[in-house]
Design a protein around this motif. Structure first.
Motif, PDB file in Angstrom:
ATOM      1  N   GLU A 116      -8.760 -32.994  -9.095  1.00  0.00           N
ATOM      2  CA  GLU A 116      -9.796 -33.960  -9.485  1.00  0.00           C
ATOM      3  C   GLU A 116     -10.120 -33.831 -10.970  1.00  0.00           C
ATOM      4  OE1 GLU A 116     -14.436 -35.153  -8.351  1.00  0.00           O
ATOM      5  OE2 GLU A 116     -13.450 -33.446  -7.381  1.00  0.00           O
ATOM      6  N   LEU A 130      -6.649 -38.107  -8.732  1.00  0.00           N
ATOM      7  CA  LEU A 130      -7.566 -38.332  -7.613  1.00  0.00           C
ATOM      8  C   LEU A 130      -6.873 -38.507  -6.258  1.00  0.00           C
ATOM      9  CD1 LEU A 130     -10.298 -40.564  -9.295  1.00  0.00           C
ATOM     10  CD2 LEU A 130     -10.070 -38.077  -9.238  1.00  0.00           C
ATOM     11  N   PRO A 131      -5.779 -39.270  -6.146  1.00  0.00           N
ATOM     12  CA  PRO A 131      -5.123 -39.393  -4.829  1.00  0.00           C
ATOM     13  C   PRO A 131      -4.642 -38.047  -4.274  1.00  0.00           C
ATOM     14  CG  PRO A 131      -4.365 -41.126  -6.307  1.00  0.00           C
ATOM     15  CD  PRO A 131      -5.153 -40.173  -7.146  1.00  0.00           C
ATOM     16  N   ILE A 148      -7.688 -36.025  -3.074  1.00  0.00           N
ATOM     17  CA  ILE A 148      -8.181 -36.446  -1.754  1.00  0.00           C
ATOM     18  C   ILE A 148      -7.369 -35.801  -0.644  1.00  0.00           C
ATOM     19  CG2 ILE A 148      -8.353 -38.423  -0.191  1.00  0.00           C
ATOM     20  CD1 ILE A 148      -9.143 -40.120  -2.614  1.00  0.00           C
ATOM     21  N   ILE A 197     -15.416 -37.703  -4.574  1.00  0.00           N
ATOM     22  CA  ILE A 197     -14.158 -38.229  -5.092  1.00  0.00           C
ATOM     23  C   ILE A 197     -13.912 -39.663  -4.612  1.00  0.00           C
ATOM     24  CG2 ILE A 197     -12.588 -37.419  -3.269  1.00  0.00           C
ATOM     25  CD1 ILE A 197     -10.711 -36.538  -5.583  1.00  0.00           C
ATOM     26  N   TYR A 198     -14.343 -39.979  -3.384  1.00  0.00           N
ATOM     27  CA  TYR A 198     -14.227 -41.366  -2.924  1.00  0.00           C
ATOM     28  C   TYR A 198     -15.117 -42.279  -3.765  1.00  0.00           C
ATOM     29  CZ  TYR A 198     -11.369 -40.518   1.241  1.00  0.00           C
ATOM     30  OH  TYR A 198     -10.330 -40.224   2.095  1.00  0.00           O
ATOM     31  N   LYS A 258     -15.740 -41.829  -6.877  1.00  0.00           N
ATOM     32  CA  LYS A 258     -15.034 -42.011  -8.150  1.00  0.00           C
ATOM     33  C   LYS A 258     -13.943 -43.077  -8.043  1.00  0.00           C
ATOM     34  CE  LYS A 258     -15.634 -37.479 -10.332  1.00  0.00           C
ATOM     35  NZ  LYS A 258     -14.930 -36.288 -10.858  1.00  0.00           N
ATOM     36  N   THR A 259     -13.309 -43.131  -6.886  1.00  0.00           N
ATOM     37  CA  THR A 259     -12.228 -44.107  -6.707  1.00  0.00           C
ATOM     38  C   THR A 259     -12.761 -45.513  -6.412  1.00  0.00           C
ATOM     39  OG1 THR A 259     -12.030 -43.632  -4.340  1.00  0.00           O
ATOM     40  CG2 THR A 259     -10.678 -42.309  -5.849  1.00  0.00           C
ATOM     41  N   ASP A 286     -14.383 -46.347  -3.590  1.00  0.00           N
ATOM     42  CA  ASP A 286     -14.465 -46.578  -2.141  1.00  0.00           C
ATOM     43  C   ASP A 286     -15.860 -46.139  -1.670  1.00  0.00           C
ATOM     44  OD1 ASP A 286     -14.157 -46.792   0.591  1.00  0.00           O
ATOM     45  OD2 ASP A 286     -12.145 -45.906   0.621  1.00  0.00           O
TER      46      ASP A 286
END
Length: 278
Positions: free
Chosen positions: A213, A218-219, A222, A245-246, A248-249, A251
């Motif tokens: 991260e 990021l992927p 996760i 982190i979701y 940040k993406t 979602d």
């Protein structure tokens, strides 16, 4: 112990062997001088001192060369040859101001108890006595981690991973050092190596996720957090990491879901602690 004095015995034997070589060459040198006669190219000073001085002057470079080689062999036998441990200097044994005690965050090893904590000099002395024992270096490395001396900790665990590449703990501690030094790609690299050797470590997947991260991957992060959650589904910290982190993406729905689960798991965690305490 015999193995501790073995290098010294080898050194002494090497000196005797060198002297024997000199003595054996004296008759040979005398014969060469007799055959070549007075035209042999020798300085007036040496010629005035006689055959022994002439022989020694010729054999001195050979003796110096082999003396250096024997000394290097002894240093290697004791594992004290310069450069064998990056950043490791025994002059530290004379003292250095210690860092403050840390506040461990996501550390992969438990902090030392008060009874176990020694000063730096203590660990260096142990290493000098048993330089082949890697566990002594590990103790020094853990001490550096506990005192937030991450630069020296990194050097110790680089040395250890080079000498015992199959030790998952060494890679994890090296990764933790890199993380604290903000070298996130290298931290992720060594967390991956640690997990390749021992994949049943949820905290290391979590730390890998944090490293990825921080490195902007990021992927991959996760996936690491999800693996940590799979191995330890009741750890609320893993859900917090996933929620962040979701978010940040972008979602938001998944971020809210993970946040709700984190709150639920944290409640279970607190409940268990209360029951144990009661």
């Amino acid at each position: 112990m015999f193995y501790q004095i073995l290098p010294s015995i080898i050194f002494i034997l090497a000196i005797f062997a060198s002297l024997l070589v000199v003595l054996r060459r004296l008759p040979e040198a005398a014969e060469i001088q007799r055959k070549q006669g007075p035209n042999m190219p020798v300085t007036e000073k040496l010629a005035g001192k006689g055959l022994p001085a002439q022989a020694v002057s010729k054999l001195r470079p050979i003796l110096e060369h082999w003396t250096k080689r024997v000394w290097n062999f002894i240093l290697e036998a004791k594992d004290l040859k310069p450069g064998s441990l990056p950043g490791y200097k025994f002059r530290k044994i004379f003292g250095r101001r210690l860092r403050h005690q840390p506040q461990p965050l996501r550390q992969t090893t438990p902090p030392l108890t008060t009874a176990e904590v020694k000063d730096e000099k203590y660990y260096l002395e142990i290493i000098k006595k048993e330089p082949k024992n890697l566990a002594n270096y590990d103790s020094l490395g853990k001490y550096y981690l506990d005192t937030q001396n991450y630069g020296d900790a990194k050097d110790i665990y680089l040395y250890l991973t080079n000498h015992e590449a199959t030790n998952s703990d060494y890679h994890a501690r090296l990764a933790y050092s890199f993380y604290q030094l903000e070298q996130y790609d290298k931290a992720a690299e060594h967390y991956k190596k640690s997990l390749a050797l021992d994949s049943a470590q949820p905290t290391r997947y979590y730390n890998l996720g944090l490293s990825l991260e921080a490195a902007g991957k990021l992927p991959e992060a996760i996936k690491a957090f999800e693996q940590a959650r799979t191995l330890e589904p009741d750890n609320y910290k893993f859900y917090i990491g996933l929620s962040q982190i979701y978010d940040k993406t972008g979602d938001k729905d998944k971020a809210k879901e993970m946040a709700a689960l984190a709150k639920q798991k944290e409640g279970l965690h607190i409940s268990k602690k209360v029951k144990v305490g009661g």
